[in-house]
Design an enzyme around this catalytic site. Structure first.
Site, PDB file in Angstrom:
ATOM      1  N   HIS A  20     -97.568 -69.605  -4.844  1.00  0.00           N
ATOM      2  CA  HIS A  20     -97.329 -70.976  -5.453  1.00  0.00           C
ATOM      3  C   HIS A  20     -98.340 -71.085  -6.625  1.00  0.00           C
ATOM      4  O   HIS A  20     -99.298 -70.969  -6.621  1.00  0.00           O
ATOM      5  CB  HIS A  20     -97.405 -72.218  -4.566  1.00  0.00           C
ATOM      6  CG  HIS A  20     -97.328 -73.443  -4.840  1.00  0.00           C
ATOM      7  ND1 HIS A  20     -98.019 -74.345  -4.765  1.00  0.00           N
ATOM      8  CD2 HIS A  20     -96.228 -73.967  -5.688  1.00  0.00           C
ATOM      9  CE1 HIS A  20     -97.713 -75.449  -5.468  1.00  0.00           C
ATOM     10  NE2 HIS A  20     -96.450 -75.108  -6.091  1.00  0.00           N
ATOM     11  N   ASP A  28     -91.624 -61.415 -26.074  1.00  0.00           N
ATOM     12  CA  ASP A  28     -91.181 -60.352 -26.952  1.00  0.00           C
ATOM     13  C   ASP A  28     -92.152 -59.269 -27.141  1.00  0.00           C
ATOM     14  O   ASP A  28     -93.037 -59.349 -26.702  1.00  0.00           O
ATOM     15  CB  ASP A  28     -90.816 -61.052 -28.059  1.00  0.00           C
ATOM     16  CG  ASP A  28     -91.795 -61.765 -28.903  1.00  0.00           C
ATOM     17  OD1 ASP A  28     -93.133 -61.470 -28.898  1.00  0.00           O
ATOM     18  OD2 ASP A  28     -91.892 -62.828 -29.490  1.00  0.00           O
ATOM     19  N   HIS A  96     -98.851 -72.062 -29.924  1.00  0.00           N
ATOM     20  CA  HIS A  96     -98.670 -70.497 -29.696  1.00  0.00           C
ATOM     21  C   HIS A  96     -99.954 -70.019 -29.185  1.00  0.00           C
ATOM     22  O   HIS A  96    -100.106 -69.054 -28.467  1.00  0.00           O
ATOM     23  CB  HIS A  96     -98.128 -69.737 -30.893  1.00  0.00           C
ATOM     24  CG  HIS A  96     -97.588 -68.512 -30.533  1.00  0.00           C
ATOM     25  ND1 HIS A  96     -96.924 -67.935 -29.876  1.00  0.00           N
ATOM     26  CD2 HIS A  96     -98.135 -67.163 -31.333  1.00  0.00           C
ATOM     27  CE1 HIS A  96     -96.558 -66.506 -29.516  1.00  0.00           C
ATOM     28  NE2 HIS A  96     -97.445 -66.290 -30.670  1.00  0.00           N
ATOM     29  N   TYR A 118     -91.620 -65.858 -31.100  1.00  0.00           N
ATOM     30  CA  TYR A 118     -91.862 -66.708 -30.258  1.00  0.00           C
ATOM     31  C   TYR A 118     -90.733 -66.727 -29.079  1.00  0.00           C
ATOM     32  O   TYR A 118     -90.592 -67.764 -28.410  1.00  0.00           O
ATOM     33  CB  TYR A 118     -91.881 -67.904 -31.006  1.00  0.00           C
ATOM     34  CG  TYR A 118     -92.935 -68.292 -32.125  1.00  0.00           C
ATOM     35  CD1 TYR A 118     -94.213 -68.383 -31.876  1.00  0.00           C
ATOM     36  CD2 TYR A 118     -92.299 -68.323 -33.273  1.00  0.00           C
ATOM     37  CE1 TYR A 118     -95.106 -68.184 -32.914  1.00  0.00           C
ATOM     38  CE2 TYR A 118     -93.293 -68.378 -34.492  1.00  0.00           C
ATOM     39  CZ  TYR A 118     -94.664 -68.265 -34.162  1.00  0.00           C
ATOM     40  OH  TYR A 118     -95.828 -68.474 -35.303  1.00  0.00           O
ATOM     41  N   ALA A 119     -90.213 -65.691 -28.927  1.00  0.00           N
ATOM     42  CA  ALA A 119     -89.148 -65.695 -27.736  1.00  0.00           C
ATOM     43  C   ALA A 119     -89.882 -65.137 -26.542  1.00  0.00           C
ATOM     44  O   ALA A 119     -90.223 -64.033 -26.079  1.00  0.00           O
ATOM     45  CB  ALA A 119     -88.251 -64.764 -28.091  1.00  0.00           C
ATOM     46  N   ASN A 120     -90.868 -66.194 -26.155  1.00  0.00           N
ATOM     47  CA  ASN A 120     -91.752 -65.986 -24.824  1.00  0.00           C
ATOM     48  C   ASN A 120     -91.777 -67.130 -23.832  1.00  0.00           C
ATOM     49  O   ASN A 120     -91.530 -68.445 -24.411  1.00  0.00           O
ATOM     50  CB  ASN A 120     -93.108 -65.712 -25.367  1.00  0.00           C
ATOM     51  CG  ASN A 120     -93.372 -64.851 -26.700  1.00  0.00           C
ATOM     52  OD1 ASN A 120     -93.133 -63.807 -26.165  1.00  0.00           O
ATOM     53  ND2 ASN A 120     -93.653 -65.324 -27.769  1.00  0.00           N
TER      54      ASN A 120
END
Length: 129
Positions: A20, A28, A96, A118-120
């Protein structure tokens, strides 16, 4: 016998051992991976696998309590969530730079072949009850 879609043994084990509040990052190819978190590199070629594909399968395995994405991902998409961002809970946004700092606390970082800036996403593990 395992009946879900996730066949990658190392990733499956990593998800099964999350507690948890533990963080799993799906990123990316350009997201720096700091020393410390377990690194699982799935990248095959540019774009394969895509963040959306990895995210879809991971979400079938993982109970998610909270999600985080970079503010820049939303800004670059005209103020909307990016197309790859199909999350079970509304993501919180952080800069970011803050996102990269948070990755240092992650238990696991999954590198995809995604080439979209920024595909994170950070997934914070929840509990099943």
């Amino acid at each position: 016998m395992k009946r879900t879609a996730l066949l990658h043994a190392e990733l499956s084990h990593a998800i099964a051992t999350l507690g948890h509040g533990d963080m799993l990052v799906i990123g990316d190819v350009g997201l720096p991976i700091p020393p410390g978190p377990r690194r699982i590199d799935l990248a095959l070629t540019p774009g394969i696998p895509a963040v959306a594909d990895v995210l879809r399968v991971v979400l079938e395995e993982m109970q998610v309590e909270k999600t985080l994405i970079a503010t820049e991902a939303v800004e670059r998409n005209g103020g909307q969530l990016p197309a790859w961002c199909h999350l079970p809970v509304q993501p919180q946004t952080v800069s970011h730079d803050d996102f990269k700092r948070l990755t240092q606390q992650a238990r696991v970082m999954v590198r995809t072949g995604e080439c979209t800036p920024y595909a994170n996403v950070i997934l914070v593990a929840g509990v099943t009850f």
